[in-house]
Design a protein around this motif. Structure first.
Motif, mmCIF file in Angstrom:
data_model
loop_
_atom_site.group_PDB
_atom_site.id
_atom_site.type_symbol
_atom_site.label_atom_id
_atom_site.label_comp_id
_atom_site.label_asym_id
_atom_site.label_seq_id
_atom_site.Cartn_x
_atom_site.Cartn_y
_atom_site.Cartn_z
ATOM 1 N N PRO A 110 -9.826 20.445 -5.302
ATOM 2 C CA PRO A 110 -9.714 19.655 -4.069
ATOM 3 C C PRO A 110 -8.599 18.624 -4.193
ATOM 4 O O PRO A 110 -8.227 18.213 -5.300
ATOM 5 C CB PRO A 110 -11.085 18.976 -3.947
ATOM 6 N N LEU A 111 -8.068 18.208 -3.048
ATOM 7 C CA LEU A 111 -7.074 17.145 -3.043
ATOM 8 C C LEU A 111 -7.772 15.803 -3.183
ATOM 9 O O LEU A 111 -8.707 15.501 -2.443
ATOM 10 C CB LEU A 111 -6.270 17.163 -1.739
ATOM 11 N N GLU A 112 -7.313 15.006 -4.138
ATOM 12 C CA GLU A 112 -7.745 13.610 -4.278
ATOM 13 C C GLU A 112 -6.509 12.767 -4.003
ATOM 14 O O GLU A 112 -5.682 12.545 -4.890
ATOM 15 C CB GLU A 112 -8.294 13.351 -5.678
ATOM 16 N N SER A 113 -6.369 12.313 -2.764
ATOM 17 C CA SER A 113 -5.112 11.699 -2.327
ATOM 18 C C SER A 113 -4.690 10.523 -3.202
ATOM 19 O O SER A 113 -3.517 10.390 -3.546
ATOM 20 C CB SER A 113 -5.230 11.256 -0.869
ATOM 21 N N ALA A 114 -5.626 9.665 -3.574
ATOM 22 C CA ALA A 114 -5.267 8.466 -4.334
ATOM 23 C C ALA A 114 -4.618 8.816 -5.666
ATOM 24 O O ALA A 114 -3.668 8.145 -6.101
ATOM 25 C CB ALA A 114 -6.501 7.600 -4.554
ATOM 26 N N SER A 115 -5.084 9.870 -6.315
ATOM 27 C CA SER A 115 -4.537 10.233 -7.626
ATOM 28 C C SER A 115 -3.495 11.350 -7.542
ATOM 29 O O SER A 115 -2.609 11.440 -8.398
ATOM 30 C CB SER A 115 -5.668 10.673 -8.565
ATOM 31 N N ASP A 116 -3.566 12.202 -6.503
ATOM 32 C CA ASP A 116 -2.653 13.340 -6.414
ATOM 33 C C ASP A 116 -1.350 13.022 -5.691
ATOM 34 O O ASP A 116 -0.305 13.608 -6.004
ATOM 35 C CB ASP A 116 -3.339 14.512 -5.704
ATOM 36 N N VAL A 117 -1.405 12.117 -4.704
ATOM 37 C CA VAL A 117 -0.188 11.772 -3.946
ATOM 38 C C VAL A 117 -0.031 10.254 -3.830
ATOM 39 O O VAL A 117 0.204 9.720 -2.740
ATOM 40 C CB VAL A 117 -0.171 12.437 -2.552
ATOM 41 N N PRO A 118 -0.140 9.518 -4.940
ATOM 42 C CA PRO A 118 -0.045 8.055 -4.860
ATOM 43 C C PRO A 118 1.299 7.585 -4.329
ATOM 44 O O PRO A 118 1.392 6.532 -3.682
ATOM 45 C CB PRO A 118 -0.261 7.616 -6.315
ATOM 46 N N TYR A 119 2.354 8.373 -4.576
ATOM 47 C CA TYR A 119 3.699 8.006 -4.122
ATOM 48 C C TYR A 119 3.799 8.029 -2.592
ATOM 49 O O TYR A 119 4.491 7.203 -2.002
ATOM 50 C CB TYR A 119 4.740 8.951 -4.745
ATOM 51 N N VAL A 120 3.090 8.965 -1.957
ATOM 52 C CA VAL A 120 3.060 9.008 -0.488
ATOM 53 C C VAL A 120 2.379 7.760 0.052
ATOM 54 O O VAL A 120 2.871 7.110 0.987
ATOM 55 C CB VAL A 120 2.342 10.275 0.007
ATOM 56 N N LEU A 121 1.251 7.409 -0.543
ATOM 57 C CA LEU A 121 0.490 6.262 -0.061
ATOM 58 C C LEU A 121 1.232 4.955 -0.319
ATOM 59 O O LEU A 121 1.200 4.033 0.517
ATOM 60 C CB LEU A 121 -0.893 6.247 -0.719
ATOM 61 N N GLU A 122 1.927 4.866 -1.435
ATOM 62 C CA GLU A 122 2.728 3.666 -1.707
ATOM 63 C C GLU A 122 3.869 3.529 -0.701
ATOM 64 O O GLU A 122 4.191 2.425 -0.247
ATOM 65 C CB GLU A 122 3.284 3.706 -3.136
ATOM 66 N N THR A 123 4.479 4.647 -0.343
ATOM 67 C CA THR A 123 5.539 4.627 0.676
ATOM 68 C C THR A 123 5.003 4.087 1.998
ATOM 69 O O THR A 123 5.643 3.257 2.656
ATOM 70 C CB THR A 123 6.117 6.038 0.886
ATOM 71 N N ILE A 124 3.835 4.545 2.397
ATOM 72 C CA ILE A 124 3.240 4.096 3.656
ATOM 73 C C ILE A 124 2.937 2.598 3.603
ATOM 74 O O ILE A 124 3.179 1.860 4.571
ATOM 75 C CB ILE A 124 1.971 4.902 3.968
ATOM 76 N N GLN A 125 2.448 2.134 2.475
ATOM 77 C CA GLN A 125 2.165 0.702 2.336
ATOM 78 C C GLN A 125 3.442 -0.121 2.443
ATOM 79 O O GLN A 125 3.449 -1.195 3.073
ATOM 80 C CB GLN A 125 1.463 0.447 0.996
ATOM 81 N N LEU A 126 4.521 0.377 1.846
ATOM 82 C CA LEU A 126 5.817 -0.305 1.970
ATOM 83 C C LEU A 126 6.256 -0.356 3.430
ATOM 84 O O LEU A 126 6.662 -1.406 3.943
ATOM 85 C CB LEU A 126 6.884 0.415 1.139
ATOM 86 N N LEU A 127 6.190 0.793 4.094
ATOM 87 C CA LEU A 127 6.649 0.883 5.477
ATOM 88 C C LEU A 127 5.800 0.031 6.414
ATOM 89 O O LEU A 127 6.304 -0.514 7.400
ATOM 90 C CB LEU A 127 6.631 2.338 5.939
ATOM 91 N N HIS A 128 4.527 -0.106 6.099
ATOM 92 C CA HIS A 128 3.646 -0.931 6.926
ATOM 93 C C HIS A 128 4.138 -2.377 6.964
ATOM 94 O O HIS A 128 3.963 -3.076 7.966
ATOM 95 C CB HIS A 128 2.223 -0.870 6.382
ATOM 96 N N GLN A 129 4.776 -2.792 5.892
ATOM 97 C CA GLN A 129 5.325 -4.146 5.829
ATOM 98 C C GLN A 129 6.752 -4.219 6.375
ATOM 99 O O GLN A 129 7.189 -5.281 6.837
ATOM 100 C CB GLN A 129 5.318 -4.639 4.372
ATOM 101 N N GLN A 130 7.492 -3.135 6.329
ATOM 102 C CA GLN A 130 8.913 -3.155 6.659
ATOM 103 C C GLN A 130 9.229 -2.831 8.115
ATOM 104 O O GLN A 130 10.242 -3.283 8.647
ATOM 105 C CB GLN A 130 9.660 -2.152 5.763
ATOM 106 N N LEU A 131 8.394 -2.040 8.777
ATOM 107 C CA LEU A 131 8.716 -1.541 10.108
ATOM 108 C C LEU A 131 8.270 -2.502 11.213
ATOM 109 O O LEU A 131 7.271 -3.197 11.063
ATOM 110 C CB LEU A 131 8.041 -0.190 10.348
ATOM 111 N N ASN A 132 9.006 -2.488 12.309
ATOM 112 C CA ASN A 132 8.568 -3.211 13.498
ATOM 113 C C ASN A 132 8.173 -2.242 14.616
ATOM 114 O O ASN A 132 8.046 -2.622 15.772
ATOM 115 C CB ASN A 132 9.641 -4.177 13.987
ATOM 116 N N VAL A 133 8.015 -0.964 14.251
ATOM 117 C CA VAL A 133 7.509 0.065 15.162
ATOM 118 C C VAL A 133 6.379 0.800 14.443
ATOM 119 O O VAL A 133 6.254 0.716 13.215
ATOM 120 C CB VAL A 133 8.607 1.068 15.578
#
Length: 348
Positions: free
Chosen positions: A113-136
């Motif tokens: 099974p996919l465990e997002s936190a451990s299998d795709v942490p780089y995707v989730l970190e990118t989203i967290q960065l963008l949540h702070q950087q974007l104004n859209v």
């Protein structure tokens, strides 16, 4: 997040009143951009997503350069499959290619099974960065079960999907098990993206137009009903995309999804005739991006006038931007849609 956050896209998805028609483009981050081509000299397609700072930059570029009203995460629909250990390569000029296509249920019964936190942490970190950087708003996304299955069974892109539909017809129990597996993965992946800051999520079902309405209803609708029902419980808006699938719009209209996509083969008049009441996005033919600017603007103007300021419309393409498109033309189109739709509303 900036107090000047532009939420026009989200409001349009919810069919709320907006001051202008929001714009974003399928494949708005990509090879038509000189900055993206420079990044690709140092990173492969998949490597970009493994470097959150680089991936966030690529995702932000269209917002900064074009002024679009939403960003879409730069990734690939194969990302969660690759993270589960499946061997897939993106072949230039071809697309995703699997070295061991599915032929029986035994071929996928051993997948972890996919465990997002451990299998795709780089995707989730990118989203967290963008949540702070974007104004859209940020649109997260995942591939839909049918479209993922088509690659897994065909071994790569297909023109007719004979193997995929043959598997579906001949092995209905295995097909149901595969749909359940891919639905579970899709929900795990999208829920993780939403928790990390994605305000919208799009499910890409690019090739589902290969199915008849009857087969969609029988073999796929229950899976999509489950996915969108679960997403409905979150705070994020949901979007469903496919190309060449206008005949499936009545089926989609029964799903608990916020926004439906339609391409240039389907008109606003068709939507009305079919009784589509959800918010919609589309439907400019991407080939028009190679047309002279006056013609491009005339076609965009026609779309905006046909919608006539009614709520629930997001301007987009019927499919994705391709490398030959001029960034200047995209900028001019974005500005035109914003300006002309403001004018239409002020005249009402």
């Amino acid at each position: 997040m900036s107090i000047l956050f532009n939420d026009v896209f989200l409001r349009a998805c919810r069919k709320e009143a907006v001051p202008f028609t929001p714009v974003w483009f399928m494949r708005q981050a990509g090879r038509y951009q000189s900055e993206y081509r420079a990044i690709r000299e140092h990173y492969s397609f998949f490597e970009i997503s493994h470097h959150p700072d680089v991936c966030a930059k690529v995702t932000r570029l269209p917002v900064e350069k074009l002024g679009v009203d939403a960003a879409i995460l730069f990734a690939d629909i194969m990302t969660p499959l690759k993270a589960r250990g499946l061997k897939v390569e993106i072949v230039e000029g071809v697309g995703p290619v699997f070295s061991h296509p599915i032929r029986t249920g035994a071929d996928f019964s051993h997948w972890k099974p996919l465990e997002s936190a451990s299998d795709v942490p780089y995707v989730l970190e990118t989203i967290q960065l963008l949540h702070q950087q974007l104004n859209v708003p940020l649109i997260g996304f995942a591939g839909a079960p049918f479209t993922l299955a088509s690659y897994l069974i065909e071994g790569g892109p297909s023109k007719n999907y004979h193997r995929t539909k043959g598997f579906m017809y001949a092995h209905p129990e295995d097909w149901a098990a595969l749909m359940e597996d891919l639905a579970e993965m899709t929900l795990n992946y999208l829920h993780a993206q939403i928790r990390c800051g994605a305000q919208a999520v799009q499910v890409f079902d690019s090739w589902v137009g290969a199915l008849s309405a009857e087969d969609y209803h029988r073999y796929l609708a229950p899976t999509m009903q489950r996915i969108f029902s679960e997403l409905k419980k979150t705070h994020a808006v949901s979007l469903y995309f496919a190309a060449g699938a206008g005949h499936l719009l009545p089926e989609w209209n029964q799903l608990p999804v916020d926004v439906l996509s339609f391409d240039w083969r389907t008109s606003f008049a068709d939507l009305e005739r079919l009784g589509i009441e959800k918010a919609v996005q589309g439907n400019l033919d991407p080939s028009l991006l190679l047309a002279p600017l006056p013609l491009l603007k005339e076609r965009a103007k026609r779309l905006l006038e046909e919608r006539n300021g009614r709520p629930g419309y997001i301007f987009n393409l019927g499919h994705g931007i391709f490398p030959e498109v001029s960034e200047d033309k995209l900028l001019a189109l974005t500005q035109f849609v914003h300006e002309y739709s403001r004018r239409l509303r002020s005249d009402q």
